[in-house]
Design a protein around this motif. Sequence first.
Motif: not given
Length: 66
Positions: A28-33, A56-66
């Motif tokens: 439940d931290l601020a950023w999600c991979s 690793r061909q991923g992206t980062c998004v802000q955690n919406r649950r926070r």
Amino acid sequence: MRKLALLSAAIFIALSAMGSATPVQAQDLAWCSKIKGMLNCMYETRSQCRASVSGRQGTCVQNRRR
């Protein structure tokens, strides 16, 4: 034998100290991979997330649950 006992004690102490955050808190931290559709919210900063998904061909998004 004494070295083995000391090594075991040191490992036990180190592992005990690492258990300060529960898995629910870690998710439940601020950023999600986001890699292959899996969301993992265990980063406090965007930089930490970007370093984790690098290569690793991923992206980062802000955690919406926070």
